[in-house]
Design a protein around this motif. Structure first.
Motif, PDB file in Angstrom:
ATOM      1  N   GLU A 124       2.276   7.551  -6.974  1.00 18.83           N
ATOM      2  CA  GLU A 124       1.282   8.791  -7.130  1.00 18.83           C
ATOM      3  C   GLU A 124       1.881  10.210  -6.984  1.00 18.83           C
ATOM      4  O   GLU A 124       1.489  11.148  -7.222  1.00 18.83           O
ATOM      5  CB  GLU A 124      -0.096   8.461  -6.672  1.00 18.83           C
ATOM      6  CG  GLU A 124      -0.822   7.344  -6.789  1.00 18.83           C
ATOM      7  CD  GLU A 124      -2.149   7.262  -6.252  1.00 18.83           C
ATOM      8  OE1 GLU A 124      -2.509   7.998  -5.534  1.00 18.83           O
ATOM      9  OE2 GLU A 124      -2.743   6.057  -6.437  1.00 18.83           O
TER      10      GLU A 124
ATOM     11  N   GLN B 242       0.715  -1.095  -0.015  1.00 19.70           N
ATOM     12  CA  GLN B 242       0.083   0.023  -0.065  1.00 19.70           C
ATOM     13  C   GLN B 242       0.848   1.330   0.018  1.00 19.70           C
ATOM     14  O   GLN B 242       0.490   2.391  -0.680  1.00 19.70           O
ATOM     15  CB  GLN B 242      -0.910  -0.058   1.261  1.00 19.70           C
ATOM     16  CG  GLN B 242      -1.552   1.247   1.358  1.00 19.70           C
ATOM     17  CD  GLN B 242      -2.649   1.146   2.642  1.00 19.70           C
ATOM     18  OE1 GLN B 242      -3.248   0.066   3.047  1.00 19.70           O
ATOM     19  NE2 GLN B 242      -2.686   2.475   3.331  1.00 19.70           N
TER      20      GLN B 242
ATOM     21  N   GLN C 155       0.993   4.021  -2.846  1.00 18.46           N
ATOM     22  CA  GLN C 155       0.687   5.510  -2.773  1.00 18.46           C
ATOM     23  C   GLN C 155       1.857   6.525  -3.007  1.00 18.46           C
ATOM     24  O   GLN C 155       1.855   7.487  -3.418  1.00 18.46           O
ATOM     25  CB  GLN C 155       0.312   5.901  -1.416  1.00 18.46           C
ATOM     26  CG  GLN C 155      -1.112   4.989  -0.926  1.00 18.46           C
ATOM     27  CD  GLN C 155      -1.412   5.401   0.280  1.00 18.46           C
ATOM     28  OE1 GLN C 155      -0.538   5.878   1.393  1.00 18.46           O
ATOM     29  NE2 GLN C 155      -2.559   5.020   0.756  1.00 18.46           N
TER      30      GLN C 155
ATOM     31  N   GLN D 248      -0.219   9.900   2.338  1.00 15.13           N
ATOM     32  CA  GLN D 248       0.071  11.020   1.368  1.00 15.13           C
ATOM     33  C   GLN D 248       0.099  12.352   1.926  1.00 15.13           C
ATOM     34  O   GLN D 248       1.033  13.137   1.728  1.00 15.13           O
ATOM     35  CB  GLN D 248      -0.580  10.969   0.233  1.00 15.13           C
ATOM     36  CG  GLN D 248      -0.410   9.511  -0.945  1.00 15.13           C
ATOM     37  CD  GLN D 248      -1.233   9.636  -2.134  1.00 15.13           C
ATOM     38  OE1 GLN D 248      -1.973  10.490  -2.348  1.00 15.13           O
ATOM     39  NE2 GLN D 248      -0.713   8.880  -3.028  1.00 15.13           N
TER      40      GLN D 248
ATOM     41  N   GLU E 163       9.368   7.599   1.046  1.00 13.73           N
ATOM     42  CA  GLU E 163       8.991   6.394   0.995  1.00 13.73           C
ATOM     43  C   GLU E 163       9.815   5.274   1.795  1.00 13.73           C
ATOM     44  O   GLU E 163       9.397   4.533   2.439  1.00 13.73           O
ATOM     45  CB  GLU E 163       8.616   5.758  -0.338  1.00 13.73           C
ATOM     46  CG  GLU E 163       8.313   4.354  -0.581  1.00 13.73           C
ATOM     47  CD  GLU E 163       8.131   3.908  -1.954  1.00 13.73           C
ATOM     48  OE1 GLU E 163       8.580   4.790  -2.923  1.00 13.73           O
ATOM     49  OE2 GLU E 163       7.435   3.058  -2.086  1.00 13.73           O
TER      50      GLU E 163
END
Length: 450
Positions: A153, A146, A150, A265, A162
């Motif tokens: 994007e 997941q 995300q 995000q 990340e």
């Protein structure tokens, strides 16, 4: 040359298997080794006259050279008839060897039954703990996927973030699983110890000769069963064994990344772009119709009304949101600016005011966390311009953040499953020094195509 054997069948489930299907089991190997060692100690080879003579000698009274035909219940040992009449055993209780063996075998059966029951519980707990560890590992993999999706994007620059979040996840997974694995090791160790005792006691019940059994009982059986009993009472008739299961528990999966699971995000975006002030959700404040409060059109701001008198200077009213929340995860930001006194929080139980979780800035005390009227001081050097409030209705948890740098100020759980609403109190008027409003920040996402 030995003929090749066909498939054999499992003695438990009758499923055919070949030699290549067999796998080494350390647990089974250790248990088998324990049984072999114990049986080797008890084995009597009647064909060897020397060993037979030595055993017979062991069952003779070393003091009177008489056969040990009696069992002294007082001293829990084999004696001869001359020992019975001596001063050492004066007033003691004696029983024939066969009768004493039956009594003590009954005691042994009780201990064996107790161990068998507890080992069943321990085995079940091991399976449960294994399941919980697997759940944490699977959940970790799901969250990792997941997080990656995300981050794809977001802008290329955020790939570094990340990796940082994934490291946080790996650290959390390691912490959670290590804690549960340590707990499982304790359960497994007790299971192995109890299982070894069970095997030893079971094999002792198979000793047919009463005198041989009682000799073993004196040397090993009695100390072992005594150690299994509660220390308060060690009398032979007491059947209260000390449980090694009661203080154990199976730890549930507790892997959780907080807002990074549901609002990743936005949180990461706010860390990088501190000058942008969006929140993912907006809400409307109720106008309580209170003359000392002013709610702005649209219900986004609330402040103390201007006063021409010092009356009711300690009057500190507030309001709640029009919306109630009972499911999902939600995040808001409230701009507090430089106000010296304010309160932001959640009311659980919209109609009954069942409980409240509040974060205060009190001009006389500093930051205070209040839960159902019980206050605790927060030690923080920060003075945020915005307060982030994260409500997780699934975990029944409220978190407060310094929304300027996304550091967490406090986190607390609640018990009621009633609907929740936000509550805002603009604080004491303080002779006009605290007249600035509390503002619920709003943001409209750009849904257009890039």
């Amino acid at each position: 040359m030995q003929a090749s054997l066909g498939p054999s069948a499992c003695p438990e489930c009758k499923t055919p298997y070949n030699e290549k299907d067999l796998k080494s089991s350390r647990l089974l190997r250790n248990m088998t080794s324990t049984v072999r060692e114990h049986l080797a100690e008890l084995k009597l080879d009647k064909s060897t006259s020397k060993e037979g003579a030595e055993m017979e000698k062991m069952l003779m009274c070393s003091e009177h050279d008489e056969k040990l035909k009696l069992f002294c219940e007082t001293d829990q040992k084999l004696v001869c008839v001359i020992c019975r009449d001596g001063d050492k055993h004066k007033g003691h209780v004696f029983k024939p060897v066969k009768e004493a063996a039956q009594i003590n075998k009954g005691e042994l059966k009780n201990a064996l039954g107790f161990l068998a029951k507890e080992n069943g519980q321990l085995d079940h707990m091991i399976q449960q703990q294994t399941t919980e560890i697997t759940k944490s590992e699977e959940k970790s993999k799901t969250l990792s996927a997941q997080i990656s999706a995300q981050f794809e994007e977001m802008h290329q620059f955020l790939r570094q973030k990340e990796n940082e979040v994934k490291k946080q996840l790996e650290k959390e997974e390691k912490k959670v699983t290590e804690f549960m694995q340590n707990n499982q090791s304790v359960i497994n160790r007790r299971f192995m110890e109890n299982k070894e005792k069970e095997i030893i006691l079971q094999s002792a019940l198979e000793i047919e000769q009463p005198d041989h059994f009682l000799q073993w009982w004196n040397e090993k059986g009695l100390p072992m069963t005594k150690n299994m009993k509660q220390k308060a009472d060690l009398t032979p008739s007491n059947l209260k064994f000390t449980s090694r299961v009661k203080d154990l528990t199976v730890l549930p999966d507790s892997l959780f990344l907080g807002p990074h699971e549901t609002h990743l995000q936005f949180f990461v975006w706010k860390e990088m772009l501190g000058s942008i002030k969006p929140v993912p959700e907006s809400l409307t404040l109720k106008n309580p119709g209170q003359s000392y409060l002013k709610v702005s059109p649209g219900g986004a701001r609330i402040r103390q009304a201007d006063r021409g008198t010092s009356l009711y200077k300690d009057f500190n009213p507030g309001t709640v949101s029009e919306e109630n929340f009972q499911a999902g995860q939600h995040y808001w930001e409230i701009e507090v600016g430089e106000k010296p006194d304010w309160t932001v929080g959640v009311k659980i139980g919209a109609k009954s005011a069942e409980s409240e979780i509040l974060l205060h800035l009190k001009h006389t005390k500093g930051y205070v966390l209040s839960c159902d009227g019980k206050d605790s001081t927060l030690n923080t050097r920060d003075k945020p311009q915005k307060i982030g409030l994260y409500l997780d209705c699934e975990k029944m948890q409220v978190s407060f953040y310094n929304a300027d740098n996304m550091s967490r100020l406090a986190q607390i759980n609640y018990k009621s499953k009633q609907p929740c609403c936000l509550t805002l109190i603009p604080g004491l008027y303080l002779d006009g020094k605290n007249s600035d409003p509390l503002t619920v920040c709003s943001y409209k996402f750009n849904t257009g195509r890039r």
